[in-house]
Design an enzyme around this catalytic site. Structure first.
Site, PDB file in Angstrom:
ATOM      1  N   GLN A 100     120.672  62.869  15.005  1.00 42.65           N
ATOM      2  CA  GLN A 100     120.134  62.977  13.652  1.00 42.65           C
ATOM      3  C   GLN A 100     121.230  62.612  12.657  1.00 42.65           C
ATOM      4  O   GLN A 100     122.354  63.105  12.761  1.00 42.65           O
ATOM      5  CB  GLN A 100     119.629  64.393  13.375  1.00 42.65           C
ATOM      6  N   TYR A 172     117.728  67.702   1.755  1.00 43.44           N
ATOM      7  CA  TYR A 172     118.929  66.891   1.758  1.00 43.44           C
ATOM      8  C   TYR A 172     118.690  65.571   1.016  1.00 43.44           C
ATOM      9  O   TYR A 172     117.632  65.358   0.442  1.00 43.44           O
ATOM     10  CB  TYR A 172     119.427  66.697   3.195  1.00 43.44           C
ATOM     11  N   ARG A 224     112.360  62.599   9.800  1.00 43.68           N
ATOM     12  CA  ARG A 224     111.917  63.990   9.620  1.00 43.68           C
ATOM     13  C   ARG A 224     111.710  64.282   8.137  1.00 43.68           C
ATOM     14  O   ARG A 224     112.516  63.865   7.303  1.00 43.68           O
ATOM     15  CB  ARG A 224     112.942  64.953  10.214  1.00 43.68           C
ATOM     16  N   GLY A 315     112.815  74.836  18.806  1.00 48.58           N
ATOM     17  CA  GLY A 315     114.112  75.231  18.281  1.00 48.58           C
ATOM     18  C   GLY A 315     114.559  76.542  18.880  1.00 48.58           C
ATOM     19  O   GLY A 315     115.255  76.588  19.890  1.00 48.58           O
TER      20      GLY A 315
END
Length: 367
Positions: A100, A172, A224, A315
């Site tokens: 990522q 982000y 994502r 996760g």
């Protein structure tokens, strides 16, 4: 509807041996300068082997994109040897390794950046305690940043990864350009919905062109995204459906929704008849796979997601139990670890950084 143990082949040819992936999570395990540690390799390697793919935590594409201490770096060729060891550690028994990549934007601070002011689309602070006001990126800096996403992708290829995932979620920088809260620009990079999408569009084009120009085979590119923001102004679910519609027509191999609950419903009154994941899956309409996520604990949770997605990212379940998948497939779900003690951390290769992540996400399951 797909099944957990069914293969998944992406348009660039890569095939996952099953529909279970490890979701990207913050580990804070890298050295201070972003170099991979052996602890990090061991942590990911322990959770590979049975599942289809591992998506690493975020790696920053340029120095001022570092979001936290202990974060992976991919902004220089010096990182390639360590990243190659990480990729090799993941790619055992056919598990695929996906790196990522991201830029933290305003979701960092000058202490993490060693005195440098954070940057973003505009000089608007995030709505969180002690948030610093970032500096707005100049147009030429934006162009250079796009090139750095492309260069990071080339390094991931050189290191032997099977793909990259663009981290456009969790507020982000990619998301900051799309958000009307963080992007107040009035130039070619902001203003209308279409102009706020431009940075994302050009990053995707740069990254996919890097893959196509390299000649590498079976290397995939994912994206994502977070479906909503609660700031006002902020990204609304209708904006996300526009984003999804645009991305589905580009050269991506998959989309990956970021949710803490798979059945989460939009706050918008216009989209409350079904979950946001279901609306997104409907919008994609088979143009590329959707990776679903959201508090999976046992097999039936993953199967429920596969009714409205093409693969499932785990996760917390894999942090607690690296052998989650074989236990599900072998009818041993009663043996799946559902809680975690501090005494289990060494056995499970869980560092203080990962423990901190778990404390913030599921304190009721720790003891």
């Amino acid at each position: 509807m797909s099944t957990i143990n069914e293969k998944l082949t992406f348009k660039r040819g890569l095939t996952l041996k099953n529909r279970i992936m490890m979701a990207p999570m913050t580990t804070k395990m890298s050295f201070y300068d972003g170099v991979v540690t052996q602890d990090e390799i061991d942590y990911y390697s322990m959770r590979a082997g049975e599942i289809g793919a591992v998506i690493t935590g975020a790696a920053n594409v340029q120095p001022d994109g570092k979001g936290w201490e202990g974060e992976l770096g991919v902004y220089d060729d010096k990182f390639i040897p360590g990243l190659a060891k990480l990729a090799a550690g993941i790619k055992k028994n056919g598990t695929k390794a996906i790196l990522q990549i991201f830029h933290g934007g305003r979701m960092t601070n000058s202490q993490v950046l060693r005195g440098t002011q954070p940057v973003s689309a505009s000089a608007v602070a995030a709505e969180r305690p002690d948030a610093e006001t970032p500096r707005a990126l100049e147009s030429e800096e934006i162009v250079a940043l796009i090139s750095n996403f492309k260069a990071a992708t080339k390094r991931a290829i050189a290191a032997g990864f099977d793909g990259v995932e663009l981290h456009g979620a969790n507020t982000y920088l990619l998301q900051q350009f799309f958000s009307p809260h963080s992007n107040r620009r009035e130039d070619e990079w902001g203003g209308s919905l279409e102009k706020r999408f431009r940075f994302i569009k050009e990053v995707v084009q740069a990254v996919t062109s890097a893959v196509d120009e390299s000649g590498v085979e079976n290397f995939i590119v994912g994206y994502r995204f977070s479906p909503e923001e609660y700031e006002n102004p902020g990204i609304r679910f209708a904006d996300t459906l526009y984003l999804v519609g645009q991305l589905a027509e580009m050269g991506l191999d998959y989309l990956h929704i970021s949710l803490n609950q798979a059945d989460k419903v939009s706050v918008s009154e216009d989209y409350q008849e079904k979950s946001m994941m279901a609306y997104v899956y409907e919008k994609i309409n088979g143009r590329l796979p959707l990776i679903g996520v959201g508090d999976v604990r046992v097999g039936k949770d993953a199967e429920a997601i596969l009714a409205q997605a093409d693969a499932v990212a785990l996760g917390k379940a894999l942090l607690l139990d690296p052998n989650w998948l074989p236990k599900v497939l072998n009818g041993q779900e009663n043996l799946i670890r559902q809680e975690l003690s501090r005494f289990d951390c060494e056995e499970l290769r869980i560092s203080n950084g990962v423990w901190g992540f778990l404390e913030s996400m599921m304190p009721e399951r720790l003891y």
